[in-house]
Design a protein around this motif. Structure first.
Motif, short mmCIF file in Angstrom:
data_model
loop_
_atom_site.label_atom_id
_atom_site.label_comp_id
_atom_site.label_asym_id
_atom_site.label_seq_id
_atom_site.Cartn_x
_atom_site.Cartn_y
_atom_site.Cartn_z
N GLN A 1 8.53 -7.23 0.93
CA GLN A 1 9.54 -6.75 -0.01
C GLN A 1 8.92 -6.39 -1.35
N THR A 2 8.07 -7.26 -1.85
CA THR A 2 7.52 -7.08 -3.20
C THR A 2 6.46 -6.00 -3.26
N TYR A 3 5.62 -5.93 -2.23
CA TYR A 3 4.47 -5.03 -2.30
C TYR A 3 4.45 -3.95 -1.22
N GLY A 4 5.53 -3.85 -0.44
CA GLY A 4 5.64 -2.75 0.50
C GLY A 4 4.64 -2.80 1.64
N ARG B 1 -4.98 -5.88 -5.89
CA ARG B 1 -6.22 -5.28 -5.40
C ARG B 1 -5.97 -4.18 -4.37
N MET B 2 -4.80 -4.17 -3.76
CA MET B 2 -4.47 -3.11 -2.81
C MET B 2 -3.82 -1.91 -3.51
N GLY B 3 -3.68 -1.97 -4.83
CA GLY B 3 -3.12 -0.85 -5.57
C GLY B 3 -1.61 -0.83 -5.64
N HIS B 4 -0.98 -1.98 -5.41
CA HIS B 4 0.48 -2.03 -5.40
C HIS B 4 1.06 -2.52 -6.73
N VAL B 5 0.20 -2.65 -7.73
CA VAL B 5 0.63 -3.01 -9.08
C VAL B 5 0.00 -2.03 -10.06
N ASN C 1 5.05 -0.69 -5.43
CA ASN C 1 5.27 -0.46 -4.01
C ASN C 1 6.42 -1.32 -3.49
N VAL C 2 7.29 -1.74 -4.41
CA VAL C 2 8.42 -2.57 -4.03
C VAL C 2 9.31 -1.82 -3.05
N THR C 3 9.85 -2.54 -2.09
CA THR C 3 10.80 -1.95 -1.15
C THR C 3 12.18 -1.96 -1.81
N GLY D 1 -3.86 5.67 -2.61
CA GLY D 1 -2.59 5.00 -2.87
C GLY D 1 -2.51 4.31 -4.22
N VAL D 2 -3.49 4.54 -5.08
CA VAL D 2 -3.50 3.90 -6.40
C VAL D 2 -2.87 4.84 -7.41
N VAL D 3 -1.76 4.45 -8.01
CA VAL D 3 -1.02 5.31 -8.91
C VAL D 3 -1.86 5.74 -10.10
N ARG D 4 -2.62 4.85 -10.67
CA ARG D 4 -3.43 5.19 -11.85
C ARG D 4 -4.41 6.32 -11.51
N LYS D 5 -5.03 6.24 -10.36
CA LYS D 5 -5.97 7.29 -9.95
C LYS D 5 -5.24 8.60 -9.65
#
Length: 300
Positions: free
Chosen positions: A85-88, A214-218, A225-227, A288-292
C-alpha cells in the motif's frame, strides 16, 4: 545470567510491582518501551545492511519474506501488509510466514512455534530460492519454527536476516545479516510483546521504509508510489503531485486522472510530459526514480 535468556530474566527492580500505584506501574512500562527503542539505535548499521539485501532481492524479481511465530509473527504481519500500500510493491512480492498460519490472527497459540519441521516445510512450500530474502524474527532467537525456517532459506540460497533480542542466539549466528535488538529484561518478566516487540516493530518499519527509499519510491519525504485506492489516499497523492511538480491542485488532480491515480507518472505529467506514454518513458529511462525522470526533462 546467560546471554541466551536475557529476554526471560526477572528484573529485581520490578519486584512487588503488583502492589504499586497505577502511575508507577505505567511509568515503569513506558520506561521498558523506551529501552526497546534504545536497543534499535545500536542496530542501525545492521538494519541498513538488511534493507540493502531486501531491496536487491525485490529489484531482482525476488520476494521479501517475513517469518515469525507468536507476537513477532503478528508484528511482522502488520509491516508486511502495509508495504504494498505504502510503496506500491506488488503484493505477491511481500510474503508473511507465521507459525500456525494466519489462523493465529484469530487465536494466538504457543504450540506451533516449537515445530521446527513445519518451519522448514513452510519455507520449502514457497519455492524459496536465491532471488528471495527471508527476514526471520524471534525475541529469544531460539524459536524452533523460526530458526528452522531460516536454515531452510539459507539452504535454498536465499539471503537471510535474523532479528533477535539475545546475543549469540542461533537465529543471529546463522543469518547473513544478524540484527541484535538487546532490549533486555521485560518489566513483566518474559512478556516480550512489550519492549522486545516495540524494538521489533521499529526495526521492521525502518527496514521496510529504507527499502522503499532505495527502490526509488520516496522523493524528498513523500511516498511517490503509494497505492491511491481510496478518497484519503487520492487526496494525499494529489497533494504530493502538486508539491513535487510545482503546480496547483487542479493541475495535479488532472494529472492524477490522466495517470489513473498512479503517482509517479502523474508527477511527470504535471511537470510537463506531453502525455502518459511520454511520462512512462521518462520513468523507464530513469529506473522509476522521479528525481532522475525530472532531471531528464530539465526540471530541478
Amino acid at each position: 545470567m546467560s546471554a541466551l535468556v536475557a529476554t526471560e530474566h526477572a528484573d529485581p527492580r520490578y519486584a512487588g510491582l503488583d502492589g504499586w500505584g497505577d502511575a508507577a506501574i505505567l511509568s515503569a512500562l513506558l520506561d521498558g518501551q523506551k529501552r526497546g527503542l534504545d536497543a534499535v539505535t545500536t542496530a542501525i548499521p545492521e538494519i541498513a545492511k538488511a534493507a540493502a539485501l531486501g531491496a536487491q532481492a525485490l529489484q531482482a524479481g525476488g520476494r521479501l519474506i517475513y517469518v515469525g511465530a507468536g507476537s513477532p509473527g503478528l508484528i511482522a504481519l502488520t509491516d508486511a501488509l502495509e508495504i504494498p500500500q505504502t510503496y506500491g510493491i506488488a503484493r505477491d512480492r511481500i510474503v508473511i510466514v507465521m507459525a500456525g498460519g494466519l489462523a493465529m490472527t484469530q487465536e494466538l497459540l504457543g504450540g506451533p512455534e516449537d515445530d521446527g519441521a513445519q518451519g522448514e516445510a513452510d519455507l520449502k512450500a514457497l519455492g524459496i530460492g536465491p532471488k528471495d530474502c527471508a527476514v526471520c524474527i524471534s525475541a529469544s532467537g531460539t524459536t524452533r519454527y523460526t530458526v528452522a525456517a531460516l536454515r531452510a532459506a539459507k539452504a535454498a540460497g536465499a539471503r537471510t536476516v535474523g532479528i533477535a533480542g539475545n546475543g549469540g542466539a542461533p537465529l543471529l549466528a546463522e543469518a547473513d545479516v544478524p540484527i541484535l535488538l538487546a532490549s533486555g529484561a521485560e518489566v513483566i518478566s518474559g512478556s516480550t510483546r512489550m519492549a522486545a516487540g516495540t524494538a521489533q516493530k521499529a526495526a521492521l518499519n525502518m527496514l521496510s521504509t529504507l527499502i522503499g527509499v532505495r527502490m526509488g519510491h520516496v522523493h524528498d519525504n513523500f511516498m511517490v508510489n503509494v497505492t491511491a485506492d481510496n478518497d484519503k489516499l487520492i487526496l494525499r497523492a494529489t497533494g504530493i503531485v502538486a508539491r513535487i511538480a510545482g503546480v496547483g491542485p487542479e493541475d495535479a488532480a488532472r494529472a492524477m486522472e490522466m495517470a489513473r491515480n498512479e503517482v509517479k507518472p502523474a508527477i511527470v505529467l504535471a511537470a510537463g510530459a506531453k502525455n502518459l506514454s511520454e511520462a512512462r518513458e521518462f520513468l523507464a529511462q530513469s529506473g522509476g526514480v522521479v528525481r532522475k525522470a525530472l532531471a531528464l526533462m530539465g526540471r530541478p
